[in-house]
Motif scaffolding. Structure first.
Motif, PDB file in Angstrom:
ATOM      1  N   GLU A   1       3.097   3.486 -11.788  1.00 33.97           N
ATOM      2  CA  GLU A   1       1.581   4.207 -12.302  1.00 33.97           C
ATOM      3  C   GLU A   1       0.963   5.011 -10.991  1.00 33.97           C
ATOM      4  OE1 GLU A   1      -2.123   3.700 -14.591  1.00 33.97           O
ATOM      5  OE2 GLU A   1      -1.628   2.161 -14.450  1.00 33.97           O
ATOM      6  N   HIS A   2       1.075   4.353 -10.162  1.00 31.35           N
ATOM      7  CA  HIS A   2       0.401   5.289  -8.886  1.00 31.35           C
ATOM      8  C   HIS A   2       0.447   6.866  -8.445  1.00 31.35           C
ATOM      9  CE1 HIS A   2      -2.118   5.305  -5.340  1.00 31.35           C
ATOM     10  NE2 HIS A   2      -1.123   5.699  -4.454  1.00 31.35           N
ATOM     11  N   VAL A   3       2.025   6.099  -8.292  1.00 31.37           N
ATOM     12  CA  VAL A   3       3.084   6.999  -8.153  1.00 31.37           C
ATOM     13  C   VAL A   3       2.645   8.055  -9.215  1.00 31.37           C
ATOM     14  CG1 VAL A   3       5.743   7.911  -7.119  1.00 31.37           C
ATOM     15  CG2 VAL A   3       4.339   5.730  -6.620  1.00 31.37           C
ATOM     16  N   LEU A   4       3.835   7.930  -9.794  1.00 27.97           N
ATOM     17  CA  LEU A   4       3.452   8.931 -11.136  1.00 27.97           C
ATOM     18  C   LEU A   4       2.449   9.604 -11.646  1.00 27.97           C
ATOM     19  CD1 LEU A   4       6.293   7.499 -13.220  1.00 27.97           C
ATOM     20  CD2 LEU A   4       6.556   9.531 -11.710  1.00 27.97           C
ATOM     21  N   SER A   5       0.775   9.348 -11.732  1.00 25.77           N
ATOM     22  CA  SER A   5       0.316   9.918 -12.093  1.00 25.77           C
ATOM     23  C   SER A   5      -1.419   9.791 -10.909  1.00 25.77           C
ATOM     24  CB  SER A   5      -0.244   9.318 -13.598  1.00 25.77           C
ATOM     25  OG  SER A   5      -1.135   8.030 -13.305  1.00 25.77           O
ATOM     26  N   SER A   6      -1.323   9.108 -10.127  1.00 22.22           N
ATOM     27  CA  SER A   6      -2.669   8.264  -9.982  1.00 22.22           C
ATOM     28  C   SER A   6      -3.692   8.405  -7.743  1.00 22.22           C
ATOM     29  CB  SER A   6      -2.883   6.919 -10.273  1.00 22.22           C
ATOM     30  OG  SER A   6      -3.066   6.977 -11.540  1.00 22.22           O
ATOM     31  N   CYS A   7      -1.850   8.944  -7.806  1.00 27.82           N
ATOM     32  CA  CYS A   7      -1.836   9.181  -6.061  1.00 27.82           C
ATOM     33  C   CYS A   7      -2.476  10.328  -5.815  1.00 27.82           C
ATOM     34  CB  CYS A   7      -0.859   9.345  -5.382  1.00 27.82           C
ATOM     35  SG  CYS A   7      -0.910   9.640  -3.694  1.00 27.82           S
ATOM     36  N   LYS A   8      -4.268  10.176  -4.488  1.00 28.93           N
ATOM     37  CA  LYS A   8      -5.179  11.431  -4.142  1.00 28.93           C
ATOM     38  C   LYS A   8      -4.077  12.422  -3.438  1.00 28.93           C
ATOM     39  CE  LYS A   8      -9.110   8.165  -4.809  1.00 28.93           C
ATOM     40  NZ  LYS A   8     -10.325   7.159  -4.237  1.00 28.93           N
ATOM     41  N   VAL A   9      -3.501  11.512  -2.824  1.00 27.79           N
ATOM     42  CA  VAL A   9      -2.692  13.048  -1.961  1.00 27.79           C
ATOM     43  C   VAL A   9      -1.483  13.649  -2.940  1.00 27.79           C
ATOM     44  CG1 VAL A   9      -1.165  13.271   0.359  1.00 27.79           C
ATOM     45  CG2 VAL A   9      -3.208  11.169   0.238  1.00 27.79           C
ATOM     46  N   ALA A  10      -1.198  13.220  -3.392  1.00 23.02           N
ATOM     47  CA  ALA A  10      -0.143  13.727  -4.618  1.00 23.02           C
ATOM     48  C   ALA A  10      -1.105  15.351  -5.008  1.00 23.02           C
ATOM     49  CB  ALA A  10       0.011  12.878  -5.577  1.00 23.02           C
TER      50      ALA A  10
ATOM     51  N   THR B   1       1.266  -1.065  -0.032  1.00 22.48           N
ATOM     52  CA  THR B   1      -0.059  -0.188   0.175  1.00 22.48           C
ATOM     53  C   THR B   1       0.656   1.403  -0.672  1.00 22.48           C
ATOM     54  OG1 THR B   1      -0.386  -0.066   2.234  1.00 22.48           O
ATOM     55  CG2 THR B   1      -2.072  -1.221   1.230  1.00 22.48           C
ATOM     56  N   CYS B   2       0.190   2.585  -0.168  1.00 22.68           N
ATOM     57  CA  CYS B   2       0.811   3.778  -0.672  1.00 22.68           C
ATOM     58  C   CYS B   2       0.790   4.244   0.843  1.00 22.68           C
ATOM     59  CB  CYS B   2       0.136   4.395  -1.698  1.00 22.68           C
ATOM     60  SG  CYS B   2       0.949   6.619  -1.719  1.00 22.68           S
ATOM     61  N   PRO B   3       1.798   4.355   1.136  1.00 22.09           N
ATOM     62  CA  PRO B   3       1.831   5.290   2.642  1.00 22.09           C
ATOM     63  C   PRO B   3       0.892   6.424   2.875  1.00 22.09           C
ATOM     64  CG  PRO B   3       3.945   5.793   1.445  1.00 22.09           C
ATOM     65  CD  PRO B   3       3.528   4.534   0.835  1.00 22.09           C
ATOM     66  N   LEU B   4       0.717   7.394   1.854  1.00 22.25           N
ATOM     67  CA  LEU B   4       0.019   9.232   1.901  1.00 22.25           C
ATOM     68  C   LEU B   4      -1.349   8.356   1.584  1.00 22.25           C
ATOM     69  CD1 LEU B   4       2.165  10.106  -0.973  1.00 22.25           C
ATOM     70  CD2 LEU B   4       2.025  10.502   1.715  1.00 22.25           C
ATOM     71  N   CYS B   5      -1.779   7.249   0.496  1.00 25.54           N
ATOM     72  CA  CYS B   5      -3.180   8.005   0.580  1.00 25.54           C
ATOM     73  C   CYS B   5      -4.037   5.575   0.682  1.00 25.54           C
ATOM     74  CB  CYS B   5      -3.904   7.359  -0.826  1.00 25.54           C
ATOM     75  SG  CYS B   5      -3.134   6.704  -2.254  1.00 25.54           S
ATOM     76  N   GLN B   6      -3.027   5.181   0.706  1.00 22.88           N
ATOM     77  CA  GLN B   6      -3.508   3.998   1.234  1.00 22.88           C
ATOM     78  C   GLN B   6      -3.819   2.814  -0.049  1.00 22.88           C
ATOM     79  OE1 GLN B   6      -2.042   2.506   4.485  1.00 22.88           O
ATOM     80  NE2 GLN B   6      -2.520   5.042   4.616  1.00 22.88           N
ATOM     81  N   GLY B   7      -3.819   3.761  -1.394  1.00 22.71           N
ATOM     82  CA  GLY B   7      -3.778   2.440  -2.776  1.00 22.71           C
ATOM     83  C   GLY B   7      -2.829   1.800  -2.945  1.00 22.71           C
ATOM     84  N   ARG B   8      -2.917   1.098  -3.772  1.00 22.35           N
ATOM     85  CA  ARG B   8      -2.140   0.093  -4.367  1.00 22.35           C
ATOM     86  C   ARG B   8      -0.731   0.948  -5.162  1.00 22.35           C
ATOM     87  NH1 ARG B   8      -0.183  -3.842  -8.095  1.00 22.35           N
ATOM     88  NH2 ARG B   8       0.488  -5.141  -7.507  1.00 22.35           N
ATOM     89  N   GLN B   9       0.321   0.759  -4.400  1.00 21.65           N
ATOM     90  CA  GLN B   9       1.907   1.977  -4.989  1.00 21.65           C
ATOM     91  C   GLN B   9       2.550   0.878  -5.928  1.00 21.65           C
ATOM     92  OE1 GLN B   9       6.144   2.761  -2.827  1.00 21.65           O
ATOM     93  NE2 GLN B   9       4.947   4.327  -2.586  1.00 21.65           N
TER      94      GLN B   9
END
Length: 364
Positions: free
Chosen positions: A159-168, A148-156
C-alpha cells in the motif's frame, strides 16, 4: 448425478470417483441436494438491491434431467466459493480483498491469462493477496532486517509503494498514474457525444398475424430506451484537467477547485486510491465539491458531481460503472471501457512498483 439420466442403463451406473482426503464427491452431491431441497422449503429470498420478484428461482422438485445436474453443480461451486471466502476473511493480510465492498469483481478468462505476460500475472495476483516482496514482507519472511522505505523512511508495504509514499507523491508518480487513467476516462466519455441521446423517438408498430410486434424503420420504441443523464443534449462539451484537453468553463475556473472532468452540467472527479480506501475517497470527493455544486445551483446551473474510483491494482469501483450507465454507455462498450481503465491503472502501478527503490524516478 447419473441417477437423474433418462437412460435406464446410465441411471444404474455408479462410477467410483477418486478424490482427495478432504473432499468426497458423493458427500458433496448429497449435501448439495439437501441444500436445494431446504431452499425450496424456505422459499425465494432477496439478497441484493433488486426488487422482490425481479428474479426467478428454480425449485428442485420442479426440475429434472440436465437441469437438476446443473443445479447440483452450481450449488457445489457456490459452497466451495463460500468456504474460500470464509477462510480468506480470517486472514488479515491475504484476505484484505474481502473488504473491497465497492470494487467490481474482476474476471480473468483462460484466454486472458494465456495472452498475459508472466510478470503481469505475477504482479496482479501477488498485489491482490499482498504477497509482493516489499521490505515489510521481506522482514516478515525472514529475508531482511529493515522494513523501511529507502525513499521516505516509512514502512514499505504494498500500500505504501502504490499510494502512500511521500517521495513518490512529490515526484509526481501518483499524478502521472492518475492522469493516464483520466486520459482514458475522458476519451471514453467524449465518445458518448457521438451517440444519439433522443429526448423522444417516434416509431410505427406493426403486429403480425402471430402477435409479434415489429418496429418500422429500425427506430427504438419509447418504452425500451434507457434514460441517460445527457438525454436530449447534443451540444455538450467534455473538458478535462489535462494539458491537451479543452479548458473548464469560466464558471468552474473562477473557483479554487479543479474537477478532473466537466461534462456540460455534470462534473466527474477521478481518484486512483488503494482498493481498501475506495469508500473513503468517494466520500471525500463528494464533500470537497459540495460547496461548488451549491454555488452553481444558486447561479442557475444544473450541477452534479460524480466521484469515480479506479483502484491502484486495477479494480474498478462501482461508481465508474454507474457513471457510464448514466451517460448511456452500456453493453460491450461499457465492458471494454471498464477493462481499459482497469488495465491502465494496473500497468501504471506495476511501473511504479518496479522502481520502488530508486531515489530519482523519471517517466517517459
Amino acid at each position: 448425478m447419473l441417477e437423474e439420466s433418462d437412460d435406464p442403463v446410465v441411471k444404474t451406473v455408479q462410477p467410483s470417483l477418486k478424490t482427495g482426503r478432504k473432499w468426497k464427491v458423493t458427500e458433496a452431491v448429497d449435501e448439495a441436494k439437501e441444500c436445494l431441497k431446504m431452499k425450496e422449503v424456505i422459499g425465494q429470498t432477496q439478497t441484493d438491491r433488486r426488487g422482490l420478484g425481479s428474479t426467478t428461482a428454480k425449485w428442485w422438485s420442479k426440475t429434472e434431467g440436465k437441469e437438476k445436474r446443473y443445479m447440483i453443480i452450481d450449488e457445489i461451486r457456490n459452497k466451495e466459493d463460500s468456504t474460500r471466502v470464509q477462510k480468506a476473511v480470517q486472514q488479515p493480510q491475504q484476505g484484505q480483498w474481502t473488504n473491497w465492498d465497492t470494487a467490481i469483481q474482476r474476471s480473468l478468462t483462460w484466454n486472458d491469462i494465456w495472452h498475459m505476460a508472466p510478470l503481469r500475472i505475477s504482479f496482479l495476483i501477488r498485489s491482490v493477496y499482498d504477497l509482493l516482496p516489499s521490505n515489510a514482507n521481506l522482514v516478515r519472511w525472514g529475508k531482511k532486517d529493515d522494513p523501511t522505505c529507502p525513499l521516505c523512511q516509512g514502512r514499505q508495504t504494498t500500500e505504501h509503494v502504490l499510494s502512500s509514499c511521500k517521495v513518490a507523491l512529490s515526484q509526481g508518480l501518483y499524478t502521472w498514474r492518475h492522469n493516464r487513467v483520466l486520459q482514458e476516462l475522458a476519451s471514453v466519455i467524449s465518445t458518448a457525444k457521438g451517440e444519439i441521446h433522443p429526448s423522444s423517438t417516434s416509431s410505427t408498430v406493426f403486429t403480425t398475424e402471430g402477435g409479434v410486434k415489429k418496429w418500422h424503420g429500425g427506430s427504438i420504441p419509447l418504452n425500451t430506451h434507457r434514460k441517460g443523464l445527457l438525454d436530449g443534449c447534443d451540444d455538450w462539451v467534455v473538458s478535462a484537467d489535462l494539458p491537451e484537453w479543452e479548458r473548464h468553463p469560466d464558471v468552474i475556473r473562477k473557483s479554487a477547485l479543479r474537477p478532473d472532468t466537466v461534462i456540460h452540467s455534470a462534473s466527474t472527479q477521478l481518484t486512483v486510491p488503494y482498493e481498501s480506501r475506495m469508500e473513503e475517497a468517494h466520500a471525500f470527493k463528494e464533500g470537497k465539491y459540495l460547496n461548488l455544486t451549491k454555488e452553481l445551483k444558486k447561479d442557475g446551473y444544473e450541477a452534479k458531481v460524480m466521484p469515480v474510483e479506479i483502484g491502484a491494482r486495477g479494480f474498478v469501483g462501482s461508481s465508474a460503472y454507474g457513471l457510464l450507465s448514466k451517460l448511456s454507455i452500456g453493453g460491450n462498450k461499457r465492458t471494454k471501457a471498464l477493462r481499459l481503465l482497469a488495465e491502465t491503472a494496473e500497468n501504471s502501478s506495476r511501473w511504479i512498483w518496479s522502481r520502488r527503490n530508486e531515489s530519482l524516478l523519471h517517466k517517459e
